[in-house]
Design a protein around this motif. Structure first.
Motif, PDB file in Angstrom:
ATOM      1  N   ASP A  90       0.824  -1.216   0.000  1.00 22.10           N
ATOM      2  CA  ASP A  90       0.000   0.000   0.000  1.00 22.10           C
ATOM      3  C   ASP A  90       0.856   1.264   0.000  1.00 22.10           C
ATOM      4  O   ASP A  90       0.355   2.353  -0.263  1.00 22.10           O
ATOM      5  CB  ASP A  90      -0.953   0.004   1.203  1.00 22.10           C
ATOM      6  CG  ASP A  90      -0.217  -0.049   2.526  1.00 22.10           C
ATOM      7  OD1 ASP A  90       0.730  -0.852   2.636  1.00 22.10           O
ATOM      8  OD2 ASP A  90      -0.590   0.694   3.448  1.00 22.10           O
ATOM      9  N   ASN A 148       0.914  -5.341   6.315  1.00 23.42           N
ATOM     10  CA  ASN A 148      -0.079  -4.347   6.735  1.00 23.42           C
ATOM     11  C   ASN A 148      -0.576  -3.510   5.552  1.00 23.42           C
ATOM     12  O   ASN A 148       0.174  -2.720   4.981  1.00 23.42           O
ATOM     13  CB  ASN A 148       0.520  -3.424   7.800  1.00 23.42           C
ATOM     14  CG  ASN A 148       0.859  -4.185   9.071  1.00 23.42           C
ATOM     15  OD1 ASN A 148       0.026  -4.900   9.613  1.00 23.42           O
ATOM     16  ND2 ASN A 148       2.087  -4.051   9.523  1.00 23.42           N
ATOM     17  N   MET A 149      -1.838  -3.728   5.228  1.00 26.12           N
ATOM     18  CA  MET A 149      -2.471  -2.977   4.138  1.00 26.12           C
ATOM     19  C   MET A 149      -3.954  -2.813   4.450  1.00 26.12           C
ATOM     20  O   MET A 149      -4.528  -3.657   5.136  1.00 26.12           O
ATOM     21  CB  MET A 149      -2.336  -3.746   2.807  1.00 26.12           C
ATOM     22  CG  MET A 149      -0.925  -3.903   2.308  1.00 26.12           C
ATOM     23  SD  MET A 149      -0.858  -4.827   0.752  1.00 26.12           S
ATOM     24  CE  MET A 149      -1.285  -6.477   1.296  1.00 26.12           C
TER      25      MET A 149
HETATM   26 MG   LIG Z   1       1.862  -1.596   4.342  1.00 27.25          MG
END
Ligand SMILES: [Mg+2]
Length: 120
Positions: free
Chosen positions: A8, A54-55
Motif C-alpha cells: 500500500d 499491513n495494508m
Molecule cells: Mg503496508
C-alpha cells in the motif's frame, strides 16, 4: 519474470519496483490484497509475489488465507515484514508464504530470496 508487488506504500513500491526492474523483471503492482486478486486475474503468468503484511482493505495474511482457499496462485509468495516476531513469520509460512523478507532490504537480499523460492 513477472513479479506481483503488493504494497500500500507508494514509496516502498517505487523503491522495490525499481530494484526488480533493474534485475530485469516485469513489475505488476497492487495496492492491497483485493487489488492483488484483480491483478492475478488479469495476469496468468506471475512468477513470484512480494506481499506486504499491513495494508487496508485486505492485508497480506488475509490474501494468503484467500489464496489457500481459492488457489488463485501456484507461484511462490514472499512476505515482506517490518518486524521479525517469530510467531508472525510462522503464521505467514503456515498460511502459504514460501519465504519472508525484512523491510528495508537491499537488492542483494531481494535477489537471494527470489532465487531461493524460484529455484528451490
Ligand atoms: Mg503496508
Amino acid at each position: 519474470m513477472k513479479v506481483l508487488l503488493v504494497d500500500d506504500s507508494n514509496s516502498i513500491a517505487m523503491v522495490v519496483g525499481q530494484m526488480l526492474q533493474d534485475l530485469g523483471h516485469e513489475v505488476v503492482r497492487a495496492k492491497d490484497g483485493k487489488d492483488a486478486i484483480a491483478k492475478v486475474n488479469e495476469n496468468s503468468d506471475i512468477g513470484v509475489v512480494l506481499l506486504d503484511w499491513n495494508m487496508p482493505e485486505m492485508d497480506g495474511l488475509e490474501f494468503l488465507e484467500y489464496n489457500q482457499k481459492n488457489k488463485i496462485l501456484s507461484c511462490p509468495i514472499i512476505m515482506m515484514t517490518t518486524e521479525n516476531k517469530p510467531e508472525k513469520i510462522v503464521k505467514a509460512l503456515q498460511n502459504g508464504a514460501s519465504e519472508y523478507i525484512m523491510k528495508p532490504f537491499t537488492q542483494d537480499i531481494l535477489v537471494s530470496k527470489i532465487d531461493t523460492v524460484v529455484k528451490g
